[in-house]
Design an enzyme around this catalytic site. Structure first.
Site, PDB file in Angstrom:
ATOM      1  N   GLU A 127       0.797  -1.232   0.000  1.00  0.00           N
ATOM      2  CA  GLU A 127       0.000   0.000   0.000  1.00  0.00           C
ATOM      3  C   GLU A 127       0.833   1.287   0.000  1.00  0.00           C
ATOM      4  O   GLU A 127       0.618   2.192   0.801  1.00  0.00           O
ATOM      5  CB  GLU A 127      -0.966  -0.001   1.203  1.00  0.00           C
ATOM      6  CG  GLU A 127      -1.899  -1.203   1.187  1.00  0.00           C
ATOM      7  CD  GLU A 127      -2.811  -1.304   2.413  1.00  0.00           C
ATOM      8  OE1 GLU A 127      -2.808  -0.397   3.264  1.00  0.00           O
ATOM      9  OE2 GLU A 127      -3.530  -2.302   2.519  1.00  0.00           O
ATOM     10  N   ASN A 170       1.945  -5.328  -3.053  1.00  0.00           N
ATOM     11  CA  ASN A 170       0.539  -5.609  -2.747  1.00  0.00           C
ATOM     12  C   ASN A 170      -0.212  -4.304  -2.492  1.00  0.00           C
ATOM     13  O   ASN A 170       0.278  -3.425  -1.780  1.00  0.00           O
ATOM     14  CB  ASN A 170       0.502  -6.481  -1.477  1.00  0.00           C
ATOM     15  CG  ASN A 170      -0.863  -7.073  -1.167  1.00  0.00           C
ATOM     16  OD1 ASN A 170      -1.497  -7.677  -2.022  1.00  0.00           O
ATOM     17  ND2 ASN A 170      -1.320  -6.899   0.072  1.00  0.00           N
ATOM     18  N   HIS A 206     -10.656  -6.090  -2.051  1.00  0.00           N
ATOM     19  CA  HIS A 206     -11.704  -5.855  -1.048  1.00  0.00           C
ATOM     20  C   HIS A 206     -12.854  -5.126  -1.756  1.00  0.00           C
ATOM     21  O   HIS A 206     -12.718  -3.952  -2.105  1.00  0.00           O
ATOM     22  CB  HIS A 206     -11.177  -4.981   0.096  1.00  0.00           C
ATOM     23  CG  HIS A 206     -10.122  -5.647   0.911  1.00  0.00           C
ATOM     24  ND1 HIS A 206     -10.388  -6.707   1.746  1.00  0.00           N
ATOM     25  CD2 HIS A 206      -8.793  -5.400   1.048  1.00  0.00           C
ATOM     26  CE1 HIS A 206      -9.276  -7.088   2.355  1.00  0.00           C
ATOM     27  NE2 HIS A 206      -8.287  -6.318   1.948  1.00  0.00           N
ATOM     28  N   GLU A 235      -6.360 -10.662  -0.852  1.00  0.00           N
ATOM     29  CA  GLU A 235      -7.167 -10.375   0.351  1.00  0.00           C
ATOM     30  C   GLU A 235      -8.647 -10.323  -0.008  1.00  0.00           C
ATOM     31  O   GLU A 235      -9.402  -9.483   0.499  1.00  0.00           O
ATOM     32  CB  GLU A 235      -6.732  -9.040   0.979  1.00  0.00           C
ATOM     33  CG  GLU A 235      -5.259  -8.991   1.335  1.00  0.00           C
ATOM     34  CD  GLU A 235      -4.832  -7.695   2.022  1.00  0.00           C
ATOM     35  OE1 GLU A 235      -5.700  -6.928   2.479  1.00  0.00           O
ATOM     36  OE2 GLU A 235      -3.611  -7.461   2.089  1.00  0.00           O
ATOM     37  N   ASP A 237     -12.400 -10.242  -0.375  1.00  0.00           N
ATOM     38  CA  ASP A 237     -13.690 -10.347   0.317  1.00  0.00           C
ATOM     39  C   ASP A 237     -14.669  -9.433  -0.398  1.00  0.00           C
ATOM     40  O   ASP A 237     -14.280  -8.443  -1.022  1.00  0.00           O
ATOM     41  CB  ASP A 237     -13.617 -10.099   1.831  1.00  0.00           C
ATOM     42  CG  ASP A 237     -13.024  -8.772   2.249  1.00  0.00           C
ATOM     43  OD1 ASP A 237     -12.819  -7.885   1.388  1.00  0.00           O
ATOM     44  OD2 ASP A 237     -12.776  -8.609   3.456  1.00  0.00           O
TER      45      ASP A 237
HETATM   46  O1  G3I Z   1      -4.181  -7.302  19.058  1.00  0.00           O
HETATM   47  C1  G3I Z   1      -4.736  -6.095  19.568  1.00  0.00           C
HETATM   48  C2  G3I Z   1      -5.248  -6.282  20.954  1.00  0.00           C
HETATM   49  O2  G3I Z   1      -4.172  -6.590  21.798  1.00  0.00           O
HETATM   50  C3  G3I Z   1      -5.957  -5.006  21.401  1.00  0.00           C
HETATM   51  O3  G3I Z   1      -6.488  -5.176  22.658  1.00  0.00           O
HETATM   52  C4  G3I Z   1      -7.064  -4.648  20.419  1.00  0.00           C
HETATM   53  C5  G3I Z   1      -7.764  -3.343  20.776  1.00  0.00           C
HETATM   54  O4  G3I Z   1      -8.013  -2.553  19.651  1.00  0.00           O
HETATM   55  O5  G3I Z   1      -6.494  -4.492  19.168  1.00  0.00           O
HETATM   56  C6  G3I Z   1      -5.849  -5.657  18.659  1.00  0.00           C
HETATM   57  O6  G3I Z   1      -5.270  -5.330  17.449  1.00  0.00           O
HETATM   58  C7  G3I Z   1      -6.150  -5.259  16.350  1.00  0.00           C
HETATM   59  C8  G3I Z   1      -5.641  -6.213  15.296  1.00  0.00           C
HETATM   60  O7  G3I Z   1      -6.396  -6.082  14.121  1.00  0.00           O
HETATM   61  C9  G3I Z   1      -5.699  -7.660  15.751  1.00  0.00           C
HETATM   62  O8  G3I Z   1      -7.021  -8.038  15.980  1.00  0.00           O
HETATM   63  C10 G3I Z   1      -6.162  -3.827  15.844  1.00  0.00           C
HETATM   64  O9  G3I Z   1      -6.789  -2.979  16.763  1.00  0.00           O
HETATM   65  C11 G3I Z   1      -6.862  -3.770  14.506  1.00  0.00           C
HETATM   66  O10 G3I Z   1      -6.697  -2.486  13.958  1.00  0.00           O
HETATM   67  C12 G3I Z   1      -6.288  -4.793  13.559  1.00  0.00           C
HETATM   68  O11 G3I Z   1      -7.006  -4.726  12.344  1.00  0.00           O
HETATM   69  C13 G3I Z   1      -6.364  -5.323  11.247  1.00  0.00           C
HETATM   70  C14 G3I Z   1      -6.087  -4.287  10.175  1.00  0.00           C
HETATM   71  O12 G3I Z   1      -5.521  -4.910   9.048  1.00  0.00           O
HETATM   72  C15 G3I Z   1      -5.141  -3.201  10.678  1.00  0.00           C
HETATM   73  O13 G3I Z   1      -4.756  -2.348   9.663  1.00  0.00           O
HETATM   74  C16 G3I Z   1      -7.290  -6.399  10.687  1.00  0.00           C
HETATM   75  O14 G3I Z   1      -7.412  -7.465  11.649  1.00  0.00           O
HETATM   76  C17 G3I Z   1      -6.725  -6.955   9.384  1.00  0.00           C
HETATM   77  O15 G3I Z   1      -7.687  -7.788   8.781  1.00  0.00           O
HETATM   78  C18 G3I Z   1      -6.421  -5.816   8.434  1.00  0.00           C
HETATM   79  O16 G3I Z   1      -5.854  -6.351   7.268  1.00  0.00           O
HETATM   80  C19 G3I Z   1      -5.523  -5.402   6.244  1.00  0.00           C
HETATM   81  C20 G3I Z   1      -4.278  -5.933   5.547  1.00  0.00           C
HETATM   82  O17 G3I Z   1      -3.256  -6.173   6.482  1.00  0.00           O
HETATM   83  C21 G3I Z   1      -3.813  -4.954   4.474  1.00  0.00           C
HETATM   84  N1  G3I Z   1      -4.885  -4.640   3.547  1.00  0.00           N
HETATM   85  C22 G3I Z   1      -6.156  -4.206   4.151  1.00  0.00           C
HETATM   86  C23 G3I Z   1      -6.623  -5.225   5.176  1.00  0.00           C
HETATM   87  C24 G3I Z   1      -7.985  -4.853   5.738  1.00  0.00           C
HETATM   88  O18 G3I Z   1      -7.934  -3.645   6.450  1.00  0.00           O
END
Ligand code: G3I
Length: 305
Positions: A127, A170, A206, A235, A237
């Site tokens: 990105e 990517n 996405h 990715e 969906d």
């Molecule tokens: O692990 C922490 C946890 O310890 C904490 O208590 C909690 C509170 O907010 O957050 C947890 O972390 C979260 C993490 O996912 C794991 O669940 C983050 O807040 C959350 O922001 C994070 O979101 C991820 C996101 O990327 C972040 O940018 C999504 O799961 C994940 O599916 C998403 O994936 C991205 C790809 O990497 C890149 N392309 C877009 C795609 C969708 O956004």
């Protein structure tokens, strides 16, 4: 073939899912993953904040759990992601240019060496381009302090660390021809012309009602493939439900099958229950792990039943 992975394999491709380590202990999650998919991408566990939250102190526990699980089931693993502006620890953003360059190269090298031989493709840079019509690079610590050359440097460092891994760029909103995908295309063309090591381009894919599968999706995959790189749907969906969601999935799978260098598809999660789109239903299995019409559509498009 009666599963996504087996049907894709008969077409010479993989069919993967994004996996979260903290769900592997849930029996239905693990069973669905193990039965249906033959590639896994750690959803968050290989990101910079997860593996190097403190400079040069690496924690691979959660990512190792996914890699170990996948390997035990004969699945391939995609690496996601080495250099990204998001989920980046604060210490990285605070570095000056020469220190940042050293930290970036050390991060790439250490993570890739840890997984050497275990990752089929790495998202080396994720990105790095802006949305909208400019085709410009996105502001990030890497872009702002190291300039345009950071992507090339990251790929060269990655090639040296694990020469057998496929190295991917990517991005999202690059799924059809537009200013952003044109800018990525120009970069890949330039890299190929100058011998900068790049093997593949990942199209996140996405999709939702505001951003549906573009009409030129297949043609866009093909124009990148024609540059001499593999393309991967990384990715996938698609928000929605029922037959319209299923039809969109069919379009995506058929596009990949029509492009000989489209080597595989990854959906961004196993079940709607844990999709990053909270409250959304963009995946192939519902919150109870039942197969959705979209599942049947994908299996059928892959030639399975
Ligand atoms: O692990 C922490 C946890 O310890 C904490 O208590 C909690 C509170 O907010 O957050 C947890 O972390 C979260 C993490 O996912 C794991 O669940 C983050 O807040 C959350 O922001 C994070 O979101 C991820 C996101 O990327 C972040 O940018 C999504 O799961 C994940 O599916 C998403 O994936 C991205 C790809 O990497 C890149 N392309 C877009 C795609 C969708 O956004």
């Amino acid at each position: 073939a009666g599963t996504l992975g087996a049907a894709a394999a008969e077409k010479g491709r993989y069919f993967g899912a994004a996996v979260a380590a903290n769900h592997l202990g849930e029996a239905a999650y693990a069973t669905t993953l193990d039965t249906e998919f033959n590639s896994a991408t750690p959803e968050n566990e290989m990101k910079w904040d997860a593996v190097e939250s403190t400079r040069n102190s690496f924690t691979f526990g959660a990512a190792d759990q996914i890699v170990g699980h996948a390997q035990g089931k004969g699945m391939k693993v995609r690496g996601h992601t080495l250099v990204w502006h998001s989920q980046l620890p604060g210490w990285v953003s605070g570095l000056g240019a020469s220190d940042l360059r050293a930290a970036m190269n050390n991060h790439i090298t250490q993570v890739m060496l840890h997984y050497k031989g275990k990752i089929h493709s790495w998202d080396v840079v994720n990105e790095a381009f802006q949305d909208g019509g400019s085709g410009a690079r996105r502001s990030s610590p890497f872009q702002d302090k190291l300039g345009n050359g950071f992507i090339e440097e990251a790929f060269r460092t990655a090639r040296a660390a694990d020469p057998a891994a496929k190295l991917c760029y990517n991005d999202y909103n690059t799924d059809g021809a537009n200013a952003k995908s044109n800018a990525v295309y120009a970069m890949v063309k330039d890299f190929k012309a100058r011998g900068v090591p790049i093997d593949c381009v990942g199209f996140q894919s996405h999709f939702n009602s505001a951003s549906p599968v573009p009409g030129d999706y297949r043609a866009n995959l093909q124009r990148f493939a024609d540059l001499g790189v593999d393309v991967q749907i990384t990715e996938l969906d698609i928000e929605g439900s029922g037959s319209s969601q299923a039809a969109s999935y069919t379009t995506v799978v058929n596009a990949c099958l029509d492009v000989s260098r489209c080597t595989g598809i990854t959906v961004w999660g196993v079940t709607d229950k844990y999709s990053w789109r909270s409250g959304g239903t963009p995946l192939l299995f519902d919150g109870n792990y039942a197969k959705k019409p979209a599942y049947t559509a994908v299996l059928t498009a892959l030639g399975g039943s």
